[in-house]
Design an enzyme around this catalytic site. Structure first.
Site, PDB file in Angstrom:
ATOM      1  N   GLY A 242       0.822  -1.209   0.000  1.00 25.26           N
ATOM      2  CA  GLY A 242       0.000   0.000   0.000  1.00 25.26           C
ATOM      3  C   GLY A 242       0.853   1.254   0.000  1.00 25.26           C
ATOM      4  N   GLY A 244       0.356   5.637   1.075  1.00 25.45           N
ATOM      5  CA  GLY A 244      -0.502   6.705   1.580  1.00 25.45           C
ATOM      6  C   GLY A 244       0.204   8.036   1.533  1.00 25.45           C
ATOM      7  N   ARG A 245      -0.422   9.044   2.171  1.00 25.73           N
ATOM      8  CA  ARG A 245       0.163  10.381   2.108  1.00 25.73           C
ATOM      9  C   ARG A 245       1.444  10.499   2.919  1.00 25.73           C
ATOM     10  NH1 ARG A 245      -4.596  10.883   5.062  1.00 25.73           N
ATOM     11  NH2 ARG A 245      -4.382  11.405   7.279  1.00 25.73           N
ATOM     12  N   TYR A 246       1.662   9.584   3.875  1.00 27.42           N
ATOM     13  CA  TYR A 246       2.858   9.655   4.703  1.00 27.42           C
ATOM     14  C   TYR A 246       3.989   8.749   4.229  1.00 27.42           C
ATOM     15  CZ  TYR A 246      -0.077  12.130   8.034  1.00 27.42           C
ATOM     16  OH  TYR A 246      -0.897  13.045   8.640  1.00 27.42           O
ATOM     17  N   GLY A 247       3.670   7.752   3.378  1.00 26.64           N
ATOM     18  CA  GLY A 247       4.715   6.829   2.949  1.00 26.64           C
ATOM     19  C   GLY A 247       4.144   5.568   2.337  1.00 26.64           C
ATOM     20  N   VAL A 249       3.575   1.076   2.649  1.00 25.47           N
ATOM     21  CA  VAL A 249       3.419  -0.073   3.551  1.00 25.47           C
ATOM     22  C   VAL A 249       3.952  -1.305   2.831  1.00 25.47           C
ATOM     23  CG1 VAL A 249       1.817  -1.473   4.891  1.00 25.47           C
ATOM     24  CG2 VAL A 249       1.385   0.976   4.624  1.00 25.47           C
ATOM     25  N   LYS A 262       5.634  -0.037   7.912  1.00 27.35           N
ATOM     26  CA  LYS A 262       5.179   1.249   7.385  1.00 27.35           C
ATOM     27  C   LYS A 262       6.414   2.134   7.259  1.00 27.35           C
ATOM     28  CE  LYS A 262       1.536   4.715   8.136  1.00 27.35           C
ATOM     29  NZ  LYS A 262       0.447   5.141   9.045  1.00 27.35           N
ATOM     30  N   ASP A 363      -9.205   9.763  12.402  1.00 29.46           N
ATOM     31  CA  ASP A 363      -9.153   9.423  10.975  1.00 29.46           C
ATOM     32  C   ASP A 363      -9.721   8.016  10.757  1.00 29.46           C
ATOM     33  OD1 ASP A 363      -8.656   9.817   8.273  1.00 29.46           O
ATOM     34  OD2 ASP A 363      -6.581   9.119   8.382  1.00 29.46           O
TER      35      ASP A 363
END
Length: 533
Positions: A242, A244-247, A249, A262, A363
């Site tokens: 996966g 996402g906006r932070y990094g 997975v 992560k 969230d």
């Protein structure tokens, strides 16, 4: 503890370098002090002053001023040596011209050197023996270069002295730091016995899961101590699962055991620190909250990677699971109850010898809930979560109010009327989001042989990537909620789920159910169907 133990070798190298600097500075300082003691106040022949030729013994007359002897008459004196004129320092800070006679004995030294004459400092001297009163025409020059040399010498001394003092202070601080670090590590219990330094000791047959379960039994929020220290170095990255906006997975392997990694972007260090802090909260560990294993920083050349290592669940997120898997009532209730149980533990403040603060997720969405192998869920992605301790009565929340995923934002968050100083406001915003998640789960439950295709909440009212304005228009102004299929009314289980979700997403936060109330309602629904919790 070895002198060059891997965890401390940088410290020892720094200590050796500082000792070397200290010894070198002390040596230079000593050499400089010795050299200054050998320097004369003025340079001699290099300054352009000629040596004084040996005089004759014929007496001559000189003018005298400020240096007149007792036998002087009308400011004149008689000598067998030289006449001289000097420039001298005044106590008031100025200069004055003086003159007089020098006797032959010792005059070579007197005419060539700056001496203390009558307790006055002589800056410059000029001598002559051409004729009587020859010193009337002597004009000795002020030695400006000498003064600057003295000033530069003083500055050099001071700079060297300051550097020696600073080195001494740094040396003392480093020794103190090393002492306390050594003392702390010496008192720490050792779990690694008879194995290589980079390896973690486990009993035969023990797995990483067993070690984290041991941590859970102790009530600690973090994992097995030696695991956290060494596991990150031994993980093999297998595949990306996966982004996402932070990094990103990844699924990784540690001794053939799967873990989730992560990887945060280097620019998201604050998010990594925040999520690590939340996962390490005392008494947070729960079967329906994602199991935390370790956090680490890995540097590969110019690239810095921030790792957050957790349990791996192969089914992935609830979002992915619902897209591919239709549910029967038992599976639906298992997913809903376990999710509510995790959220309830997160929201709950626990008192005792150790205190767990209440935590709001901020969230919640189906992509941030993972499905375990046994068909239950666990809450994940705590990067935006906030804590609250009742004794401190304060919420540590950054100034930005709009956080989370827009599609799941509560009405009070969208119209910016959330009470930031009241922690219950954050919990009720979570419950609104949880109501939408219950809707997603219920849609995939089969009844009368019918099952709806998976859809995101408000799929028929909003674009794929809605803006805050789009959300505000639908949720706040029109007060719309996701459509409820008519088939639910003919199924008792789905009818109860419908009532539950609508009470969670009520427009007024005070009217929404708490996580504990939802958990108890779902538990009763499971008991009525003889489903084991």
């Amino acid at each position: 503890m070895g002198w060059l133990e891997a965890s401390n070798w940088q410290l020892h190298v720094s200590l050796i370098v500082l000792l070397s600097m200290h010894m070198k500075a002390a040596s230079l300082f000593s050499m400089l002090i010795k050299s200054t003691g050998e320097l004369s106040p003025v340079s001699r022949e290099s300054n352009g002053e000629s040596t004084v030729p040996a005089p004759t013994q014929k007496p001559m007359w000189c003018r005298c001023n400020r240096h007149c002897r007792a036998d002087s008459v009308n400011s004149t004196c008689r000598t067998d040596g030289y006449c001289f004129t000097t420039v001298e320092d005044e106590e008031s800070g100025g200069h004055t011209i003086a003159s007089g006679c020098l006797h032959f004995e010792g005059l070579d030294i007197q005419c060539r050197d700056m001496l203390i004459i009558h307790e006055r400092r002589t800056l410059s001297i000029a001598c002559c023996r051409d004729k009587d009163f020859c010193n009337e025409n002597l004009h000795p020059a002020l030695p400006s270069l000498r003064n600057s040399d003295c000033v530069e010498g003083d500055i050099g001394h001071r700079a060297l002295l300051i550097s020696v003092i600073v080195c001494n202070i740094l040396l003392v601080l480093l020794i103190i730091f090393w002492y306390f670090r050594h003392k702390r590590q010496a008192t720490r219990p050792h779990y690694c016995i008879g194995v290589e330094q980079d390896e973690t000791y486990f009993a035969p047959g023990e797995t990483l899961k067993d070690s984290t379960q041991w941590s859970q039994s102790t009530g600690s929020g973090s994992s097995f101590p030696m695991v956290e220290i060494t596991i990150a170095r031994q993980i093999e990255m297998v595949k990306q699962t996966g982004k996402g906006r932070y990094g990103e997975v990844w699924m990784g392997k540690w001794r053939e055991e799967k873990v989730a990694v992560k990887v945060f972007f280097a620019t998201e260090e604050a998010s990594w620190l925040k999520e690590t802090e939340i996962y390490e909260t005392v008494l947070l560990r729960h079967e329906n909250i994602l199991g935390f294993i370790a956090a680490d920083i890995k540097c590969t050349g110019t690239l810095t990677e921030l790792y957050l290592i957790t349990d791996y669940h192969e089914h992935g997120s609830l979002y992915d699971y619902l897209k591919s898997t239709p549910l029967d009532p038992k599976a639906m209730l298992n997913l809903a109850y376990s999710s509510a149980s995790g959220l309830c533990h997160l929201h709950m403040e626990i008192f005792g010898t150790q205190v767990k603060p209440a935590i709001a997720h901020r969230d919640l969405k189906s992509k941030n809930i993972l499905v375990k192998k046994d068909g239950t869920c666990c809450i994940a992605d705590l990067g935006l979560a906030v804590k609250w301790f009742s004794d401190k009565n304060g919420v540590d929340v950054p100034p930005k109010k709009l956080v989370g995923t827009k599609r799941y934002m509560a009405p009070e968050v969208l119209d910016k009327r959330l009470n930031r100083n009241h922690f219950q406001s954050y919990l009720m915003a979570d419950m609104y989001s949880f109501g939408l998640i219950l809707w997603e789960v219920a849609r995939r439950c089969v009844s009368e042989g019918i099952v709806d295709k998976y859809q995101l909440p408000y799929h028929d009212l909003l674009p794929t990537d809605p803006s805050c304005k789009d959300m505000w228009e639908i949720v706040c102004r029109k007060k719309l909620r996701p459509a409820l299929p008519s088939r639910w009314r003919s199924d008792e289980c789905l009818r109860q789920m419908e009532k539950l979700m609508t009470e969670c997403w009520a427009h007024d936060p005070a009217s929404r159910l708490t996580a504990l109330r939802v958990k108890k309602t779902l538990a009763k629904m499971m008991e009525s169907r003889d489903i084991t919790i």
